[in-house]
Design an enzyme around this catalytic site. Structure first.
Site, mmCIF file in Angstrom:
data_model
loop_
_atom_site.group_PDB
_atom_site.id
_atom_site.type_symbol
_atom_site.label_atom_id
_atom_site.label_comp_id
_atom_site.label_asym_id
_atom_site.label_seq_id
_atom_site.Cartn_x
_atom_site.Cartn_y
_atom_site.Cartn_z
ATOM 1 N N GLU A 164 42.409 38.096 46.060
ATOM 2 C CA GLU A 164 43.365 37.897 44.962
ATOM 3 C C GLU A 164 44.824 38.033 45.404
ATOM 4 O O GLU A 164 45.598 38.807 44.839
ATOM 5 C CB GLU A 164 43.055 38.868 43.818
ATOM 6 N N ASN A 205 38.880 35.399 48.894
ATOM 7 C CA ASN A 205 38.193 35.466 47.607
ATOM 8 C C ASN A 205 39.214 35.578 46.477
ATOM 9 O O ASN A 205 40.176 36.336 46.575
ATOM 10 C CB ASN A 205 37.271 36.692 47.600
ATOM 11 N N HIS A 241 34.585 34.062 37.176
ATOM 12 C CA HIS A 241 34.524 34.814 35.924
ATOM 13 C C HIS A 241 34.940 33.838 34.818
ATOM 14 O O HIS A 241 36.132 33.651 34.543
ATOM 15 C CB HIS A 241 35.452 36.024 35.964
ATOM 16 N N GLU A 269 31.240 35.927 42.172
ATOM 17 C CA GLU A 269 31.250 36.956 41.125
ATOM 18 C C GLU A 269 30.948 36.336 39.756
ATOM 19 O O GLU A 269 31.614 36.615 38.767
ATOM 20 C CB GLU A 269 32.608 37.678 41.092
ATOM 21 N N ASP A 271 30.014 35.285 36.197
ATOM 22 C CA ASP A 271 29.573 35.664 34.855
ATOM 23 C C ASP A 271 30.254 34.712 33.869
ATOM 24 O O ASP A 271 31.297 34.122 34.176
ATOM 25 C CB ASP A 271 29.837 37.127 34.506
#
Length: 465
Positions: A164, A205, A241, A269, A271
């Site tokens: 990030e 990432n 996400h 990651e 979701d």
């Protein structure tokens, strides 16, 4: 402590073989039923040369129902928190791997590969980092990476080296590393990681880089520059996400453009959150979204795997950060598989009971046809789908589908239609938005139910208004 290096290498080699598809699992996939265990998501992914994994955290390792799923369903584990700086180097020069080692040991015991997360991030840092003089921070960062990546050498297949580092507009995030070291800190981190573990794949990432836009363009340009300059980088992690109904339309194109630079891509990651409470329509949309993400990864050879950010809604980070939202994962709070699980299952090549029967009646030329399909079936439950086709020469203005449930079957929720039941008889009429069907066109409705014993496919009859 970590497992002995020799054992770790053997476990790593065996698990990696599963990822590249050399284990002969899932080649002949049985339909899920109470009589025969269905293949796991990890097995299905391995048969396609990929992994399907979950993140996890230390507190959940004491929950036996949770670890039963974690250790059997997935062929990859990400250490969700305890490899981060605040845990591994809480005091300058003092390293502690106790908690992360437990997760790595769990993965090794279950022949699962491990993604390391994360070496350099602006968040979850110990307070002492902020007081390090600018002239010393590069050395501190290198030392941290050398120790942490060195400790897990041979036990971690991927490292999220830097996490990030960009803002939404593509500019550099003004982290302590950016401010005190400058633009070169990312390259220096990757070089240090390569020196510490030459065999681990090194990833950048980030979130909100799933589709093509300013932020993903910035990451693309960083990777392109690294490849041109010989800076070691092996992959890009798309956190994913996501929000219900908002899977980027450019996801597959974006994965491919990174792959075309000569790096791997991982969904790291995943979701897909919704406004709670759940309902059948939201579950159906979420299932479609999970299927779309899985298909996008499978469409690009260098998309090496997918990790959900934990697997059960009961352990999701979403509700604590986004009040009123949640239900973002593929298992519910009670570890029951949701429709989103079965969407991933099918996208990975799992087969479900798909026998269809049709009956045609009506007063509109050839009338309408109702085609039943069992989308997913598992011990104690099933998901069905019925497609209504207008076989006539003029538009339908309404439709009704009826069928009889077998003993032990129920319909618990249904979407894209209005359902009534009378004993074992089920009647579904069109909703107010899908009653009109043009000639040779279709509409579809779906439902979830429970079952005991056999779960036969019924004959569905369609009538027109």
């Amino acid at each position: 402590m970590s497992a002995p290096a020799g054992r770790a290498r053997r476990v790593l080699a065996a698990a990696t073989a599963a990822v590249v598809g050399t284990l002969a699992v899932g080649m002949a996939v049985a339909a899920p039923s109470s009589a025969a265990a269905e293949p796991t998501l990890g097995q299905l992914a391995a048969a396609k040369g990929r992994y399907f994994g979950s993140a996890t955290d230390n507190p959940t390792l004491t929950n036996a129902p949770y670890t039963a799923v974690l250790g059997s369903e997935f062929n990859q584990i990400t250490v969700g928190n305890t490899q981060k700086w605040m845990y591994t180097e809480p005091s300058r020069g003092q390293f502690d791997y106790t908690q992360a080692d437990r997760i790595v040991a769990f993965a090794q015991a279950h022949d699962q590969i491990v993604r390391g997360h994360t070496l350099v991030w602006h968040n979850q840092l110990p307070d002492w980092i902020n007081s390090v003089p600018a002239g010393e921070l590069l050395g501190v960062m290198r030392n941290h990476i050398a120790n942490v990546a060195g400790h897990y050498k041979g036990e971690v297949v991927h490292w999220d080296v830097v996490n990030e580092a960009f803002e939404e507009d593509g500019t550099r995030r003004q982290s302590v590393f950016q401010q005190k070291i400058g633009d070169g800190y990312i390259a220096e981190a990757f070089k240090a990681a390569r020196a510490a573990d030459p065999n681990a794949k090194l990833y950048y990432n980030d979130y909100n880089i799933e589709g093509i836009g300013a932020k993903s363009d910035a990451v693309y340009n960083l990777v392109k520059s690294f490849k041109q300059r010989g800076i070691p980088i092996d992959g890009v992690g798309l956190q994913a996400h996501l929000i219900l109904g908002q899977v980027p339309g450019s996801l597959q194109q974006n994965i491919k453009r990174f792959a075309d630079l000569g790096v791997d891509v991982a969904i790291t990651e995943l979701d897909i959150r919704m406004r709670t409470p759940r309902d059948a329509a939201k579950d159906a949309q979420q299932a479609a979204d999970y299927r779309a993400v899985t298909n996008a990864c499978l469409a690009v050879t260098r998309c090496v795997g997918i990790t959900v950010w934990d697997f059960s809604d009961g352990y999701s980070w979403i509700p604590s950060v986004f009040p009123g939202e949640g239900a973002a994962l593929i298992y519910d709070e009670n570890f029951a598989k949701k429709p989103s699980y079965w969407a991933v299952y099918e996208a990975l090549g799992g087969t479900t009971t798909t026998t269809t029967t049709t009956t045609t009646t009506g007063n509109n030329g050839s009338g309408c046809t109702a085609t039943y399909r069992a989308v997913g079936q598992w011990p104690g439950g099933y998901q069905g789908e019925i497609t209504v086709r207008n076989n006539g020469t003029t538009a339908l203005s309404g439709w009704t589908v009826k069928w009889t449930l077998a003993q032990g079957q129920t319909v618990s929720s249904l979407w894209n239609g209005v359902v009534t039941t009378n004993g074992q008889e089920v009647t579904v009429r069109n909703a107010n938005y899908n009653g009109t069907i043009a000639p040779n066109s279709t509409v579809t409705f779906g439902f979830v139910g429970s079952s005991t014993g056999a779960n036969p496919t019924p004959t569905a009859a369609c009538t027109t208004a």
